[in-house]
Scaffold this active site. Structure first.
Site, PDB file in Angstrom:
ATOM      1  CE  LYS A 112       0.329  -3.659  -8.424  1.00  0.00           C
ATOM      2  NZ  LYS A 112      -1.166  -3.276  -8.443  1.00  0.00           N
ATOM      3  CE  LYS A 194       1.023  -5.783  -1.930  1.00  0.00           C
ATOM      4  NZ  LYS A 194       0.284  -4.784  -2.616  1.00  0.00           N
ATOM      5  CE  LYS A 197      -5.071 -11.752  -5.438  1.00  0.00           C
ATOM      6  NZ  LYS A 197      -5.322 -10.145  -5.469  1.00  0.00           N
TER       7      LYS A 197
HETATM    8  P1  ADP Z   1      -2.422  -8.299  -4.655  1.00  0.00           P
HETATM    9  O1  ADP Z   1      -1.404  -7.575  -4.426  1.00  0.00           O
HETATM   10  O2  ADP Z   1      -2.192  -9.849  -3.851  1.00  0.00           O
HETATM   11  O3  ADP Z   1      -3.011  -8.511  -6.064  1.00  0.00           O
HETATM   12  P2  ADP Z   1      -5.008  -6.944  -3.773  1.00  0.00           P
HETATM   13  O4  ADP Z   1      -4.431  -5.596  -4.562  1.00  0.00           O
HETATM   14  O5  ADP Z   1      -5.754  -7.682  -4.583  1.00  0.00           O
HETATM   15  O6  ADP Z   1      -3.750  -7.878  -3.679  1.00  0.00           O
HETATM   16  O7  ADP Z   1      -5.441  -6.459  -2.649  1.00  0.00           O
HETATM   17  C1  ADP Z   1      -6.508  -7.074  -1.921  1.00  0.00           C
HETATM   18  C2  ADP Z   1      -6.549  -6.542  -0.431  1.00  0.00           C
HETATM   19  O8  ADP Z   1      -5.555  -7.599   0.155  1.00  0.00           O
HETATM   20  C3  ADP Z   1      -6.179  -5.150  -0.296  1.00  0.00           C
HETATM   21  O9  ADP Z   1      -7.069  -4.762   0.840  1.00  0.00           O
HETATM   22  C4  ADP Z   1      -4.704  -5.183   0.252  1.00  0.00           C
HETATM   23  O10 ADP Z   1      -4.568  -4.154   1.085  1.00  0.00           O
HETATM   24  C5  ADP Z   1      -4.612  -6.579   0.685  1.00  0.00           C
HETATM   25  N1  ADP Z   1      -3.176  -7.153   0.790  1.00  0.00           N
HETATM   26  C6  ADP Z   1      -2.776  -7.714  -0.362  1.00  0.00           C
HETATM   27  N2  ADP Z   1      -1.684  -7.986  -0.288  1.00  0.00           N
HETATM   28  C7  ADP Z   1      -1.448  -7.549   1.190  1.00  0.00           C
HETATM   29  C8  ADP Z   1       0.003  -7.819   1.966  1.00  0.00           C
HETATM   30  N3  ADP Z   1       1.183  -8.383   1.340  1.00  0.00           N
HETATM   31  N4  ADP Z   1      -0.194  -7.488   3.287  1.00  0.00           N
HETATM   32  C9  ADP Z   1      -1.453  -6.991   3.910  1.00  0.00           C
HETATM   33  N5  ADP Z   1      -2.485  -6.834   3.165  1.00  0.00           N
HETATM   34  C10 ADP Z   1      -2.258  -7.162   1.756  1.00  0.00           C
END
Ligand code: ADP
Length: 330
Positions: A112, A194, A197
């Site tokens: 990040k 990856k 959000k």
């Molecule tokens: P973001 O990075 O979009 O904010 P979160 O931190 O809210 O996502 O993650 C919520 C869930 O979604 C977690 O269990 C995370 O491992 C899964 N997740 C988020 N992005 C991915 C991705 N690109 N591939 C697989 N799983 C993901």
């Protein structure tokens, strides 16, 4: 030991297909089997979101998304993280047990920061709040995406440190196991990083029509000419197609890539129709839920009540084990 399933999703933006295949699909599948606590992690989202309206909107939208995708509040608990403020207290207690060096090793923190996000202390302490989130409900099984593997390892480490420091003869916290599907790798976003959000590279679960087309058309591919053979395994579009395709469809598209004469434009078109079909029914349920915000709030309220009850059971023991005292009654 009883299985207790615990997991969360940030309300820092619109939920995307990485969230669905990485986590939410497993959450919904597990609700039939075990006691479970799923929450929308708005405290975590504050590490990157400063806009109160957006945080509020995305929190409710996440609840609607869960319900539209098949979450059943009769079977499982869905709530908002900040409805359990005891979490902040447990996070502090865990912070006092966590070496700073462990936090600096977090891959997601490094990632990040490298992507230009502000290195605030919340971002650094993110895995400690996550550990509190899991352990305060006595979580034993944590369904997450592959990107979260290291964080769950940190949670396990924190549970062990706490138990060793304060209650070695009668451990308060179970040491949880991650539940990560081998078949779902880290899902790439439209720019090949990856999907997240925080990176603005997502495809929303309910994107449709012109919005969906625009997102899919902007997926980064290499410049192999249409007529040439292509490597499906290094292509972002194919990585997404694999999530939606059944075995036959996947084999057919793989063959077309390798054969040549099949362009990325063809693959993108196919992906658009797959996404549109796949979430079609859920999209309809979503429209209905949007018309009934009181129902959605009732679900969150009841889930929060049960979550708080469970959290209080653990916090009473934690306070007693650590020697924290209050001088007022309930
Ligand atoms: P973001 O990075 O979009 O904010 P979160 O931190 O809210 O996502 O993650 C919520 C869930 O979604 C977690 O269990 C995370 O491992 C899964 N997740 C988020 N992005 C991915 C991705 N690109 N591939 C697989 N799983 C993901």
């Amino acid at each position: 030991m009883k299985t207790i399933v615990v997991s969360g999703i940030q309300s820092s933006g619109v939920l995307h297909i990485g969230n669905y295949f990485g986590a939410m699909r497993q959450h919904i599948a597990l609700q039939d089997k075990h006691e479970s606590y799923y929450f929308i992690v708005n405290y975590h989202a504050m590490t990157t979101v400063r806009d109160a309206d957006a945080l509020h909107r995305h929190t409710l939208d996440a609840a609607v998304t869960y319900l539209a995708l098949g979450f059943d509040p009769e079977k499982s608990n869905l709530f908002v993280q900040s409805d359990v403020p005891e979490l902040a207290e447990l996070t502090w207690i865990f912070m006092c047990l966590t070496p700073v060096s462990h936090l600096y090793k977090s891959v997601t923190y490094k990632d990040k920061i490298a992507q230009g996000l502000s290195p605030n202390s919340g971002l650094l302490g993110y895995p400690v709040l996550q550990a509190a989130d899991i352990l305060i409900y006595g979580g034993t099984l944590v369904p997450v995406g592959a990107d979260q593997k290291q964080h769950i390892e940190m949670t396990r480490n924190i549970a062990q440190r706490f138990n060793t420091a304060y209650c070695v003869d009668d451990p308060i916290f179970p040491v949880p196991e991650p539940y990560i599907l081998d078949s779902v790798a880290i899902i790439p976003g439209i720019d090949g990083r990856k999907m997240s959000k925080s990176y603005g590279n997502t495809i929303g679960i309910f994107d449709e029509g012109a919005t969906l087309k625009k997102r899919i058309r902007s997926i980064v591919t290499d410049s192999t000419p249409l007529e040439d053979p292509k490597d499906p395994d290094s292509d972002n579009v194919f990585a997404l197609i694999k999530l939606f395709a059944d075995k036959d469809q996947e084999a057919e598209i793989r063959e077309a890539y390798v054969r040549g004469g099949y362009g990325y434009g063809h693959a993108k078109k196919r992906l658009i129709s797959m996404i549109t079909d796949y979430f079609g029914e859920a999209r309809e349920r979503r429209q209905d839920l949007i018309k009934h915000p009181d129902y959605v709030l009732d679900v969150l309220r009841e889930g929060g009540r049960r979550g708080r009850e469970q959290a209080k059971r653990f916090m009473d023991r934690v306070r007693s084990a650590t020697g924290l005292m209050t001088t007022y009654g309930e």
